[in-house]
Motif scaffolding. Structure first.
Motif, PDB file in Angstrom:
ATOM      1  N   MET A 266       0.813  -1.214   0.000  1.00 18.69           N
ATOM      2  CA  MET A 266       0.000   0.000   0.000  1.00 18.69           C
ATOM      3  C   MET A 266       0.848   1.266   0.000  1.00 18.69           C
ATOM      4  O   MET A 266       0.310   2.377  -0.101  1.00 18.69           O
ATOM      5  CB  MET A 266      -0.937  -0.006   1.200  1.00 18.69           C
ATOM      6  N   ALA A 267       2.156   1.125   0.121  1.00 19.34           N
ATOM      7  CA  ALA A 267       3.040   2.289   0.030  1.00 19.34           C
ATOM      8  C   ALA A 267       3.203   2.756  -1.410  1.00 19.34           C
ATOM      9  O   ALA A 267       3.622   3.899  -1.658  1.00 19.34           O
ATOM     10  CB  ALA A 267       4.412   1.960   0.622  1.00 19.34           C
ATOM     11  N   GLU A 268       2.859   1.898  -2.355  1.00 18.64           N
ATOM     12  CA  GLU A 268       2.954   2.265  -3.769  1.00 18.64           C
ATOM     13  C   GLU A 268       1.897   3.311  -4.118  1.00 18.64           C
ATOM     14  O   GLU A 268       0.710   3.111  -3.814  1.00 18.64           O
ATOM     15  CB  GLU A 268       2.773   1.032  -4.650  1.00 18.64           C
ATOM     16  N   PRO A 269       2.289   4.428  -4.742  1.00 22.15           N
ATOM     17  CA  PRO A 269       1.315   5.471  -5.089  1.00 22.15           C
ATOM     18  C   PRO A 269       0.129   4.945  -5.905  1.00 22.15           C
ATOM     19  O   PRO A 269      -1.017   5.359  -5.685  1.00 22.15           O
ATOM     20  CB  PRO A 269       2.145   6.476  -5.895  1.00 22.15           C
ATOM     21  N   ALA A 270       0.386   4.031  -6.828  1.00 24.14           N
ATOM     22  CA  ALA A 270      -0.694   3.496  -7.654  1.00 24.14           C
ATOM     23  C   ALA A 270      -1.705   2.739  -6.810  1.00 24.14           C
ATOM     24  O   ALA A 270      -2.920   2.828  -7.038  1.00 24.14           O
ATOM     25  CB  ALA A 270      -0.117   2.594  -8.746  1.00 24.14           C
ATOM     26  N   ALA A 271      -1.210   1.985  -5.818  1.00 22.78           N
ATOM     27  CA  ALA A 271      -2.110   1.228  -4.946  1.00 22.78           C
ATOM     28  C   ALA A 271      -2.976   2.165  -4.120  1.00 22.78           C
ATOM     29  O   ALA A 271      -4.182   1.925  -3.929  1.00 22.78           O
ATOM     30  CB  ALA A 271      -1.301   0.305  -4.042  1.00 22.78           C
ATOM     31  N   ARG A 272      -2.389   3.246  -3.629  1.00 21.02           N
ATOM     32  CA  ARG A 272      -3.164   4.223  -2.844  1.00 21.02           C
ATOM     33  C   ARG A 272      -4.248   4.879  -3.704  1.00 21.02           C
ATOM     34  O   ARG A 272      -5.382   5.045  -3.269  1.00 21.02           O
ATOM     35  CB  ARG A 272      -2.229   5.300  -2.281  1.00 21.02           C
ATOM     36  N   ARG A 273      -3.868   5.272  -4.902  1.00 21.60           N
ATOM     37  CA  ARG A 273      -4.841   5.934  -5.782  1.00 21.60           C
ATOM     38  C   ARG A 273      -5.969   4.985  -6.158  1.00 21.60           C
ATOM     39  O   ARG A 273      -7.139   5.384  -6.196  1.00 21.60           O
ATOM     40  CB  ARG A 273      -4.129   6.469  -7.032  1.00 21.60           C
ATOM     41  N   THR A 274      -5.624   3.737  -6.422  1.00 23.57           N
ATOM     42  CA  THR A 274      -6.661   2.756  -6.761  1.00 23.57           C
ATOM     43  C   THR A 274      -7.596   2.548  -5.585  1.00 23.57           C
ATOM     44  O   THR A 274      -8.829   2.456  -5.753  1.00 23.57           O
ATOM     45  CB  THR A 274      -6.008   1.418  -7.164  1.00 23.57           C
ATOM     46  N   PHE A 275      -7.042   2.489  -4.377  1.00 21.83           N
ATOM     47  CA  PHE A 275      -7.867   2.306  -3.183  1.00 21.83           C
ATOM     48  C   PHE A 275      -8.831   3.468  -3.006  1.00 21.83           C
ATOM     49  O   PHE A 275     -10.031   3.273  -2.789  1.00 21.83           O
ATOM     50  CB  PHE A 275      -6.963   2.180  -1.954  1.00 21.83           C
ATOM     51  N   LEU A 276      -8.335   4.693  -3.114  1.00 22.62           N
ATOM     52  CA  LEU A 276      -9.201   5.861  -2.944  1.00 22.62           C
ATOM     53  C   LEU A 276     -10.259   5.921  -4.039  1.00 22.62           C
ATOM     54  O   LEU A 276     -11.430   6.228  -3.766  1.00 22.62           O
ATOM     55  CB  LEU A 276      -8.357   7.137  -2.947  1.00 22.62           C
ATOM     56  N   SER A 277      -9.866   5.623  -5.264  1.00 22.26           N
ATOM     57  CA  SER A 277     -10.814   5.657  -6.383  1.00 22.26           C
ATOM     58  C   SER A 277     -11.945   4.650  -6.200  1.00 22.26           C
ATOM     59  O   SER A 277     -13.079   4.892  -6.627  1.00 22.26           O
ATOM     60  CB  SER A 277     -10.092   5.383  -7.700  1.00 22.26           C
ATOM     61  N   SER A 278     -11.655   3.524  -5.542  1.00 24.69           N
ATOM     62  CA  SER A 278     -12.687   2.492  -5.347  1.00 24.69           C
ATOM     63  C   SER A 278     -13.819   2.990  -4.463  1.00 24.69           C
ATOM     64  O   SER A 278     -14.920   2.417  -4.472  1.00 24.69           O
ATOM     65  CB  SER A 278     -12.059   1.228  -4.742  1.00 24.69           C
ATOM     66  N   PHE A 279     -13.588   4.069  -3.706  1.00 25.97           N
ATOM     67  CA  PHE A 279     -14.639   4.660  -2.867  1.00 25.97           C
ATOM     68  C   PHE A 279     -15.149   5.980  -3.435  1.00 25.97           C
ATOM     69  O   PHE A 279     -15.829   6.739  -2.748  1.00 25.97           O
ATOM     70  CB  PHE A 279     -14.106   4.877  -1.443  1.00 25.97           C
ATOM     71  N   GLY A 280     -14.790   6.258  -4.687  1.00 29.59           N
ATOM     72  CA  GLY A 280     -15.254   7.478  -5.330  1.00 29.59           C
ATOM     73  C   GLY A 280     -14.500   8.718  -4.895  1.00 29.59           C
ATOM     74  O   GLY A 280     -14.970   9.843  -5.104  1.00 29.59           O
ATOM     75  N   LEU A 281     -13.318   8.559  -4.292  1.00 29.57           N
ATOM     76  CA  LEU A 281     -12.529   9.691  -3.827  1.00 29.57           C
ATOM     77  C   LEU A 281     -11.492  10.084  -4.869  1.00 29.57           C
ATOM     78  O   LEU A 281     -11.035   9.248  -5.659  1.00 29.57           O
ATOM     79  CB  LEU A 281     -11.830   9.344  -2.512  1.00 29.57           C
ATOM     80  N   ALA A 282     -11.107  11.337  -4.858  1.00 34.24           N
ATOM     81  CA  ALA A 282     -10.123  11.838  -5.830  1.00 34.24           C
ATOM     82  C   ALA A 282      -8.779  11.152  -5.622  1.00 34.24           C
ATOM     83  O   ALA A 282      -8.235  11.197  -4.510  1.00 34.24           O
ATOM     84  CB  ALA A 282      -9.976  13.343  -5.679  1.00 34.24           C
ATOM     85  N   PRO A 283      -8.207  10.541  -6.641  1.00 32.73           N
ATOM     86  CA  PRO A 283      -6.903   9.877  -6.502  1.00 32.73           C
ATOM     87  C   PRO A 283      -5.808  10.823  -6.019  1.00 32.73           C
ATOM     88  O   PRO A 283      -4.860  10.391  -5.361  1.00 32.73           O
ATOM     89  CB  PRO A 283      -6.616   9.362  -7.914  1.00 32.73           C
ATOM     90  N   ALA A 284      -5.943  12.120  -6.322  1.00 33.82           N
ATOM     91  CA  ALA A 284      -4.921  13.092  -5.925  1.00 33.82           C
ATOM     92  C   ALA A 284      -4.781  13.201  -4.412  1.00 33.82           C
ATOM     93  O   ALA A 284      -3.745  13.657  -3.909  1.00 33.82           O
ATOM     94  CB  ALA A 284      -5.257  14.465  -6.513  1.00 33.82           C
TER      95      ALA A 284
END
Length: 395
Positions: free
Chosen positions: A170-188
């Motif tokens: 989960m330290a990988e930026p892509a993994a964090r962005r994917t996680f946030l996007s799965s809840f409809g949150l801005a990847p930024a």
């Protein structure tokens, strides 16, 4: 691969007392017994509707069903009459829930006695090792008291082997962005300097924490699973929050999350720099992930919970575990303040505000301590494995 030569049929009994804590522990334990140890598992649960929040595929209308390879049975008041062969080789009462009398009667008629275990609540109190694995004669049978714990001579904590790898993933930026996007949150939002999760009971100290986060020198992203702390969050924001939305106050971004599955919640804990957790299950997960965490303990009558808090702090901030006395003082103060303990010297307002900022400055040292604490806990063996080893020798 599991050692199938030691396969036994386990019956786990769970009464849902505090929404999801009891069933959360039992559901994790049941899956680990099956997946890691190859055991047959039947899980008896009295409240299927609460359970369904953790296992959405569950059909609450069924008295018996199978989910993820585990037999789920509804523990109704009208308990079914079982033959001795229909009872478990290993029977676990979770948190002193007390077995039905008809089930005990069937156990008494077994040709070979079952291994009967009372899985106790977690405590750091110093009496726990002395009572771990103690025996009690009950109805002509013998019941073993099995205590999870933080020190040698206890049953350890619930943790799957692969959990330790999750923070790195989960330290990988892509993994964090994917996680946030799965809840409809801005990847930024994954780019905020500090990621914090908040899972707590109602807490009068919440406003002081939010005030401090709002004025922290770095950008902060606070992720809040919807729950009992939501009303306090709404009061501070001055509006009613909704899952999937983010609210901005200064450098602080607050994202409200819906109820999450256990794997999703593990990902949340693994990606955050600091986790505010509650009860027992999330408290254990944060520690076994090796992350800094602040615990909101479940309140008990006559403030008995504060004794448990102090017992934990005695271990967590002990000189043998934490030689940094500045950090130890900050941590003890924060834990007490967050739980509104009388021992806390902090007041509301500027003093608490300064303390929260001081604690955030200590995060790198806290992370080092959390990793060392994790390794110390791992050396005890995990709870499921310790249960299997104990039961295998007795059945």
């Amino acid at each position: 691969m599991p050692d199938l030569t030691s396969q036994r049929h386990w019956h786990l009994f769970c009464r849902v007392i505090d929404n999801f804590g009891d069933i959360g522990v039992c559901w994790r334990l049941a899956r680990q017994l099956l997946q890691q140890h190859g055991q047959q598992v039947t899980l008896w649960v009295d409240d299927l509707s609460s359970f369904r929040a953790l296992c959405p595929a569950l059909d609450c209308s069924l008295a018996e069903q199978q989910q993820q390879g585990i037999v789920i049975r509804h523990w109704a008041e009208d308990f079914p009459q079982l033959s001795p062969l229909q009872t478990g080789d290993v029977v676990v009462e979770a948190f002193a829930c007390e077995l039905p009398q008809s089930y005990i009667a069937a156990m008494q008629q077994r040709e070979h006695a079952a291994c009967w275990i009372n899985l106790e609540y977690l405590s750091a109190e110093d009496w726990v090792p002395g009572f771990h694995l103690s025996q009690s004669p009950v109805h002509g049978l013998s019941k073993t008291f099995f205590f999870p714990g933080f020190v040698s001579g206890t049953g350890g904590l619930l943790c799957e082997p692969e959990l330790a790898q999750l923070p790195q993933q989960m330290a990988e930026p892509a993994a964090r962005r994917t996680f946030l996007s799965s809840f409809g949150l801005a990847p930024a939002l994954a780019d905020c300097a500090l990621q914090i999760s908040l899972f707590a009971y109602e807490n009068p100290a919440l406003a002081g924490l939010l005030d401090a986060l709002q004025t922290w020198r770095q950008t902060v992203h606070l992720l809040v699973p919807a729950g009992r702390v939501s009303a306090g969050l709404d009061d501070w924001l001055g509006e009613t929050t909704q899952a999937g939305h983010t609210y901005q106050r200064g450098r602080l971004s607050i994202s409200v999350l819906p109820f999450m599955s256990q794997p999703q919640y593990d990902q949340l804990l693994a990606m955050c720099d600091l986790n505010l957790v509650r009860g027992e299950e999330s408290f254990v997960r944060a520690q076994m992930l090796g992350k800094p965490m602040l615990w909101h303990i479940y309140r008990q009558e006559e403030d008995a919970h504060l004794e448990k808090l102090e017992a934990f702090l005695g271990l967590y901030c002990d000189r043998n575990n934490l030689s940094d006395r500045v950090l130890a003082e900050h941590l003890a103060g924060a834990f007490r303040h967050w739980n509104q303990a009388p021992e806390s010297a902090l007041a509301a307002g500027a003093e608490a505000h300064e303390h929260w900022h001081g604690l955030l400055q200590q995060l790198p040292a806290w992370q080092t301590h959390a990793g060392a604490w994790q390794q110390q806990l791992q050396a005890l063996g995990d709870l499921a494995s310790n249960l299997v080893h104990y039961a295998t020798d007795r059945v």
